[in-house]
Design a protein around this motif. Structure first.
Motif, mmCIF file in Angstrom:
data_model
loop_
_atom_site.group_PDB
_atom_site.id
_atom_site.type_symbol
_atom_site.label_atom_id
_atom_site.label_comp_id
_atom_site.label_asym_id
_atom_site.label_seq_id
_atom_site.Cartn_x
_atom_site.Cartn_y
_atom_site.Cartn_z
ATOM 1 N N CYS A 97 0.686 -1.203 0.127
ATOM 2 C CA CYS A 97 -0.026 -0.071 -0.250
ATOM 3 C C CYS A 97 0.917 1.355 0.053
ATOM 4 C CB CYS A 97 -0.758 0.056 1.094
ATOM 5 S SG CYS A 97 -2.019 -1.293 1.389
ATOM 6 N N THR A 98 0.586 2.142 -1.034
ATOM 7 C CA THR A 98 1.492 3.302 -0.910
ATOM 8 C C THR A 98 0.446 4.517 -1.103
ATOM 9 O OG1 THR A 98 1.503 3.088 -3.370
ATOM 10 C CG2 THR A 98 3.361 2.647 -1.838
ATOM 11 N N ILE A 99 0.466 5.684 -0.550
ATOM 12 C CA ILE A 99 -0.270 6.799 -0.584
ATOM 13 C C ILE A 99 0.460 7.878 -1.210
ATOM 14 C CG2 ILE A 99 0.208 7.823 1.669
ATOM 15 C CD1 ILE A 99 -2.998 8.323 1.789
ATOM 16 N N MET A 100 -0.451 8.820 -1.982
ATOM 17 C CA MET A 100 0.294 9.949 -2.717
ATOM 18 C C MET A 100 -0.750 10.967 -2.423
ATOM 19 S SD MET A 100 0.973 8.382 -6.433
ATOM 20 C CE MET A 100 -0.372 7.322 -6.399
ATOM 21 N N CYS A 101 -0.074 12.139 -1.966
ATOM 22 C CA CYS A 101 -0.596 13.381 -1.406
ATOM 23 C C CYS A 101 -1.281 14.083 -2.827
ATOM 24 C CB CYS A 101 0.163 14.381 -0.500
ATOM 25 S SG CYS A 101 -0.709 15.879 0.027
ATOM 26 N N ASP A 102 -2.284 14.375 -2.765
ATOM 27 C CA ASP A 102 -3.105 15.131 -4.142
ATOM 28 C C ASP A 102 -2.920 16.752 -3.418
ATOM 29 O OD1 ASP A 102 -3.260 12.886 -5.602
ATOM 30 O OD2 ASP A 102 -5.505 12.499 -4.501
ATOM 31 N N SER A 103 -3.476 16.985 -2.262
ATOM 32 C CA SER A 103 -3.517 18.105 -1.767
ATOM 33 C C SER A 103 -3.912 18.235 -0.407
ATOM 34 C CB SER A 103 -4.199 19.121 -2.630
ATOM 35 O OG SER A 103 -5.671 18.759 -2.315
ATOM 36 N N ILE A 104 -3.353 19.477 0.273
ATOM 37 C CA ILE A 104 -3.743 19.810 1.726
ATOM 38 C C ILE A 104 -4.279 21.129 1.825
ATOM 39 C CG2 ILE A 104 -3.065 19.876 3.972
ATOM 40 C CD1 ILE A 104 -0.540 18.001 3.268
ATOM 41 N N ASN A 105 -5.621 21.007 2.321
ATOM 42 C CA ASN A 105 -6.250 22.585 2.581
ATOM 43 C C ASN A 105 -6.024 22.752 4.079
ATOM 44 O OD1 ASN A 105 -7.153 22.977 0.014
ATOM 45 N ND2 ASN A 105 -9.343 21.959 0.413
ATOM 46 N N PHE A 106 -5.409 23.580 4.451
ATOM 47 C CA PHE A 106 -5.133 24.136 5.845
ATOM 48 C C PHE A 106 -5.588 25.507 6.226
ATOM 49 C CE2 PHE A 106 -2.078 25.455 9.264
ATOM 50 C CZ PHE A 106 -2.699 24.586 10.328
ATOM 51 N N ASP A 107 -6.450 25.602 7.120
ATOM 52 C CA ASP A 107 -7.176 26.893 7.703
ATOM 53 C C ASP A 107 -6.155 27.231 8.839
ATOM 54 O OD1 ASP A 107 -8.383 28.817 8.754
ATOM 55 O OD2 ASP A 107 -10.259 28.210 8.616
ATOM 56 N N GLU A 108 -5.136 28.094 8.714
ATOM 57 C CA GLU A 108 -4.593 28.593 9.697
ATOM 58 C C GLU A 108 -5.032 29.186 11.158
ATOM 59 O OE1 GLU A 108 -1.792 31.684 8.912
ATOM 60 O OE2 GLU A 108 -2.550 31.926 6.938
ATOM 61 N N HIS A 109 -6.238 29.838 11.025
ATOM 62 C CA HIS A 109 -6.964 30.493 11.920
ATOM 63 C C HIS A 109 -7.729 29.309 12.686
ATOM 64 C CE1 HIS A 109 -5.836 34.329 10.063
ATOM 65 N NE2 HIS A 109 -6.305 33.761 9.012
ATOM 66 N N GLU A 110 -8.371 28.508 12.248
ATOM 67 C CA GLU A 110 -8.940 27.293 12.904
ATOM 68 C C GLU A 110 -7.992 26.164 13.191
ATOM 69 O OE1 GLU A 110 -12.812 26.187 11.608
ATOM 70 O OE2 GLU A 110 -13.608 28.370 10.998
ATOM 71 N N ARG A 111 -6.838 26.203 12.506
ATOM 72 C CA ARG A 111 -5.963 25.142 12.500
ATOM 73 C C ARG A 111 -6.452 23.447 12.198
ATOM 74 N NH1 ARG A 111 -1.192 25.819 16.848
ATOM 75 N NH2 ARG A 111 -0.746 27.884 16.204
ATOM 76 N N LYS A 112 -7.432 23.885 11.299
ATOM 77 C CA LYS A 112 -7.885 22.755 10.692
ATOM 78 C C LYS A 112 -7.482 22.235 9.150
ATOM 79 C CE LYS A 112 -12.685 20.716 10.093
ATOM 80 N NZ LYS A 112 -13.985 20.632 10.833
ATOM 81 N N THR A 116 -7.799 19.442 5.683
ATOM 82 C CA THR A 116 -8.313 18.271 4.830
ATOM 83 C C THR A 116 -7.264 17.886 3.806
ATOM 84 O OG1 THR A 116 -10.591 19.264 5.004
ATOM 85 C CG2 THR A 116 -10.227 17.636 3.340
ATOM 86 N N TYR A 117 -7.233 16.609 4.088
ATOM 87 C CA TYR A 117 -6.068 15.934 3.197
ATOM 88 C C TYR A 117 -6.618 15.223 2.286
ATOM 89 C CZ TYR A 117 -2.317 12.691 2.322
ATOM 90 O OH TYR A 117 -1.465 11.743 1.537
ATOM 91 N N TYR A 118 -6.503 15.307 1.044
ATOM 92 C CA TYR A 118 -6.824 14.611 -0.072
ATOM 93 C C TYR A 118 -5.677 13.748 -0.843
ATOM 94 C CZ TYR A 118 -10.397 18.272 0.026
ATOM 95 O OH TYR A 118 -11.519 18.879 0.357
ATOM 96 N N GLY A 119 -5.778 12.335 -0.664
ATOM 97 C CA GLY A 119 -4.883 11.470 -1.059
ATOM 98 C C GLY A 119 -5.377 10.330 -2.012
ATOM 99 N N THR A 120 -4.644 9.572 -2.908
ATOM 100 C CA THR A 120 -4.840 8.553 -3.531
ATOM 101 C C THR A 120 -4.009 7.515 -3.108
ATOM 102 O OG1 THR A 120 -5.186 10.007 -5.552
ATOM 103 C CG2 THR A 120 -4.990 7.655 -5.787
ATOM 104 N N GLN A 121 -4.531 6.215 -2.617
ATOM 105 C CA GLN A 121 -3.937 5.185 -2.181
ATOM 106 C C GLN A 121 -3.927 3.950 -3.111
ATOM 107 O OE1 GLN A 121 -5.495 2.968 1.154
ATOM 108 N NE2 GLN A 121 -3.487 2.561 1.978
ATOM 109 N N LEU A 122 -2.784 3.532 -3.541
ATOM 110 C CA LEU A 122 -2.701 2.364 -4.514
ATOM 111 C C LEU A 122 -2.316 1.051 -3.639
ATOM 112 C CD1 LEU A 122 -2.551 1.617 -7.318
ATOM 113 C CD2 LEU A 122 -0.266 2.016 -7.416
#
Length: 198
Positions: free
Chosen positions: A129-144, A146-152
């Motif tokens: 199993c390997t994962i590739m990061c597609d994107s990370i949305n990071f809200d610095e004010h709320e420190r929240k 969302t990670y988007y990835g594709t796992q093979l």
């Protein structure tokens, strides 16, 4: 008449002397102020030596540095958690590293996957199993984030591609050898884990 002329010349000489002294004092004061500000500016700069060549190291703003470190922490955690070869000792090692980077919510997800036989299935089917990061949305004010990835998931019989989306929060903690970014993922959960294609 002569005395009056001498008095005027003396007065003129004294005015000239005071004007020169005042001008010199202004020039000296300005020079000292310039030197002090230059020294303070140089004290704020850091030079890095590469052999005999000094390079000026620029300071980054704390906010920009925090965002980069948070995204690196999130990406590294997901690599430890989802990159799994068919090796039980290595799986335990990587999951152990991931547990230093997140709170108990990651441990609960690991235990649920273990109870469902996910890790034993990887080992028995010799899956990788390997994962590739597609994107990370990071809200610095709320420190929240969302990670988007594709796992093979590569098995001997077939390959499976999955879309993985997770979310959570980031908190500051002391830096350690096991947690070099000094950040902790909290309230972590998977909100999407679906098959894309074979």
């Amino acid at each position: 008449m002569l005395i009056e002329s001498l008095a005027q010349k003396t007065k003129l000489a004294m005015m000239t002397v005071w004007a020169v002294v005042g001008g010199c004092a202004l020039i000296c004061g300005f020079t000292v102020w310039c030197c002090v500000s230059l020294v303070n500016k140089e004290r704020q700069q850091i030079y890095v030596l590469d052999g005999d060549i000094p390079f000026l190291a620029e300071r980054a703003k704390l906010e920009a540095n925090f965002i980069m470190e948070a995204e690196a922490h999130i990406q590294l955690f997901h690599q430890y958690f989802f990159n799994l070869p068919p090796d039980n000792d290595y799986i335990k090692w990587t999951l152990g590293k991931a547990m230093y980077m997140a709170d108990g919510t990651a441990l609960k997800q690991k235990q649920a996957m273990d109870e469902n036989g996910f890790y034993s299935d990887i080992i028995s089917s010799s899956a990788v199993c390997t994962i590739m990061c597609d994107s990370i949305n990071f809200d610095e004010h709320e420190r929240k984030f969302t990670y988007y990835g594709t796992q093979l998931i590569k098995r001997r019989t077939r390959d499976l591609k999955r879309s993985i989306v997770t979310t959570g929060n980031i908190e500051n903690v002391p830096r350690t050898r096991n947690n070099p970014h000094g950040l902790l993922i909290t309230n972590w959960r998977t909100i999407e884990n679906k098959d894309l294609d074979y």
